[in-house]
Design a protein around this motif. Structure first.
Motif, PDB file in Angstrom:
ATOM      1  N   GLU A 126       0.856  -1.185   0.000  1.00  0.00           N
ATOM      2  CA  GLU A 126       0.000   0.000   0.000  1.00  0.00           C
ATOM      3  C   GLU A 126       0.894   1.237   0.000  1.00  0.00           C
ATOM      4  OE1 GLU A 126      -3.211   0.562  -0.019  1.00  0.00           O
ATOM      5  OE2 GLU A 126      -4.059  -1.445   0.197  1.00  0.00           O
ATOM      6  N   VAL A 127       0.611   2.192  -0.878  1.00  0.00           N
ATOM      7  CA  VAL A 127       1.332   3.463  -0.907  1.00  0.00           C
ATOM      8  C   VAL A 127       0.361   4.554  -0.477  1.00  0.00           C
ATOM      9  CG1 VAL A 127       2.638   5.089  -2.306  1.00  0.00           C
ATOM     10  CG2 VAL A 127       2.868   2.622  -2.721  1.00  0.00           C
ATOM     11  N   LEU A 128       0.545   5.060   0.739  1.00  0.00           N
ATOM     12  CA  LEU A 128      -0.359   6.036   1.342  1.00  0.00           C
ATOM     13  C   LEU A 128       0.427   7.022   2.177  1.00  0.00           C
ATOM     14  CD1 LEU A 128      -3.071   3.544   2.722  1.00  0.00           C
ATOM     15  CD2 LEU A 128      -3.351   5.032   0.727  1.00  0.00           C
ATOM     16  N   GLN A 129      -0.229   8.094   2.545  1.00  0.00           N
ATOM     17  CA  GLN A 129       0.365   9.008   3.519  1.00  0.00           C
ATOM     18  C   GLN A 129       0.406   8.325   4.893  1.00  0.00           C
ATOM     19  OE1 GLN A 129       1.877  11.937   3.238  1.00  0.00           O
ATOM     20  NE2 GLN A 129       1.600  11.998   1.019  1.00  0.00           N
ATOM     21  N   THR A 130       1.186   8.885   5.798  1.00  0.00           N
ATOM     22  CA  THR A 130       1.438   8.247   7.092  1.00  0.00           C
ATOM     23  C   THR A 130       0.153   7.948   7.855  1.00  0.00           C
ATOM     24  OG1 THR A 130       3.643   9.211   7.293  1.00  0.00           O
ATOM     25  CG2 THR A 130       2.551   8.566   9.335  1.00  0.00           C
ATOM     26  N   SER A 131      -0.801   8.873   7.849  1.00  0.00           N
ATOM     27  CA  SER A 131      -2.029   8.660   8.618  1.00  0.00           C
ATOM     28  C   SER A 131      -2.766   7.411   8.146  1.00  0.00           C
ATOM     29  CB  SER A 131      -2.944   9.884   8.519  1.00  0.00           C
ATOM     30  OG  SER A 131      -3.272  10.155   7.156  1.00  0.00           O
ATOM     31  N   GLY A 132      -2.859   7.215   6.819  1.00  0.00           N
ATOM     32  CA  GLY A 132      -3.516   6.031   6.282  1.00  0.00           C
ATOM     33  C   GLY A 132      -2.753   4.757   6.598  1.00  0.00           C
ATOM     34  N   LEU A 133      -1.430   4.829   6.567  1.00  0.00           N
ATOM     35  CA  LEU A 133      -0.613   3.660   6.896  1.00  0.00           C
ATOM     36  C   LEU A 133      -0.785   3.266   8.354  1.00  0.00           C
ATOM     37  CD1 LEU A 133       2.716   4.497   5.015  1.00  0.00           C
ATOM     38  CD2 LEU A 133       0.872   2.982   4.272  1.00  0.00           C
ATOM     39  N   VAL A 134      -0.818   4.251   9.243  1.00  0.00           N
ATOM     40  CA  VAL A 134      -0.988   3.951  10.670  1.00  0.00           C
ATOM     41  C   VAL A 134      -2.345   3.308  10.912  1.00  0.00           C
ATOM     42  CG1 VAL A 134      -1.190   4.972  12.971  1.00  0.00           C
ATOM     43  CG2 VAL A 134       0.643   5.704  11.443  1.00  0.00           C
ATOM     44  N   GLN A 135      -3.374   3.781  10.218  1.00  0.00           N
ATOM     45  CA  GLN A 135      -4.694   3.156  10.355  1.00  0.00           C
ATOM     46  C   GLN A 135      -4.643   1.681   9.962  1.00  0.00           C
ATOM     47  OE1 GLN A 135      -7.569   5.404   8.134  1.00  0.00           O
ATOM     48  NE2 GLN A 135      -7.284   7.267   9.335  1.00  0.00           N
TER      49      GLN A 135
END
Length: 306
Positions: A126-135
């Motif tokens: 998954e390539v996402l911003q940090t907030s999405g990755l933490v979720q």
């Protein structure tokens, strides 16, 4: 669970058509092998061999069972090998996440290194911003992430391993007007041509705005924001926009001369780190992947701006 060892003994006798030869292959005494076959026949409720024949022959029931037993033992051996590979972290499926700049900089290199070392592993990235990755990490849909440490609001639930910083800079196409000047352009001059970048953490955006935007100018810092570094590069190649990112995310374009670094060096660097959910038992391949990420993330020697 059904004991497969007697089935193995049965297959050996069926192949050798002799109890003595089968016992040697099984590393057993002949009486022990005979007892194993008798126990299996008792469990099944029918005879497997015509013992009065020389060489011994399979009964009709034995012939029916033979191929099925071979197939079952083959699958059991495959399962044993699969379990061993999983224990060693050499097989299985790992789902992990990367922030866009890290994905563009090092994602391909890391995955290729993992695949070469353990071709039995498969990956879902998954390539996402940090907030999405933490979720995703908190929901346990991601095994590990590489995030921007400046965007971790509350890292208390995470195990975090910082990575070496990667320097940032400004990059433009080779024929850009800024490169035609007889002196390096200032950051204010670069800003006048429009900046492009990925979505930035608030602290970084404020720091760059203070350096790029002239006093009293109310224009936004970025004219183009996108988390796809390839799209950003294509836009910069076809316009006078200037890309603000890490050198490592543009390594190929810089090496091939498709992009050039312009202006003074930026003291803002990528602040990346590996994060996992504290207390979670990881896939056996995850610690090895973390080692690969750390190895690949060591920044290469920087070259002079063009």
């Amino acid at each position: 669970m059904f004991n497969l060892k007697p089935l193995h003994h049965f297959v050996l006798v069926a192949e050798e058509r002799n109890f003595g030869a089968a016992a040697e292959r099984a590393h057993l005494s002949q009486p022990a092998l005979s007892n194993s076959i008798k126990t299996l026949e008792t469990q099944l409720g029918f005879k497997l061999f015509q013992r009065q024949e020389r060489p011994i022959k399979l009964t009709a029931e034995g012939r029916e069972l033979y191929q099925r037993a071979r197939d079952l033992l083959f699958e059991a051996r495959n399962l044993d090998r699969r379990i061993l590979s999983l224990k060693r972290g050499e097989a299985g499926h790992i789902r992990f996440g990367l922030v866009p700049t890290f994905a563009a900089s090092l994602g391909g290199r890391i995955i290729s290194a993992c695949h070469r070392a353990n071709p039995g592993l498969s990956f879902d990235v998954e390539v996402l911003q940090t907030s999405g990755l933490v979720q995703g990490l908190m929901a346990e849909t991601l095994e590990l992430i590489v995030c921007d440490l400046r965007e971790l609001a509350d890292p208390s639930a995470l195990e975090v391993t910082p990575l070496p910083p990667h320097p940032g800079g400004c990059f433009c196409r080779p024929g850009h007007p800024l490169l035609a000047q007889d002196r390096p352009p200032t950051l204010h001059e670069i800003f006048d041509h429009g900046l492009a970048s990925v979505h930035m953490p608030g602290a970084l955006r404020r720091a760059l705005a203070a350096r790029f935007i002239p006093p009293g100018d109310d224009r936004p810092l970025l004219q183009l924001e996108c988390d796809n570094v390839t799209l950003l590069s294509d836009a910069v190649l076809a316009s006078d926009l200037v890309l603000v990112t890490t050198r490592s995310s543009l390594a190929d374009a810089l090496a091939e001369g498709r992009l050039r670094q312009v202006g003074p060096a930026l003291d803002s660097s990528a602040v990346w780190g590996i994060a996992t959910l504290r207390g979670r038992t990881l896939h056996p391949g995850a610690p090895r992947m973390i080692d690969w990420i750390r190895s690949c993330a060591a920044p290469e020697e920087d070259t002079a701006a063009g």
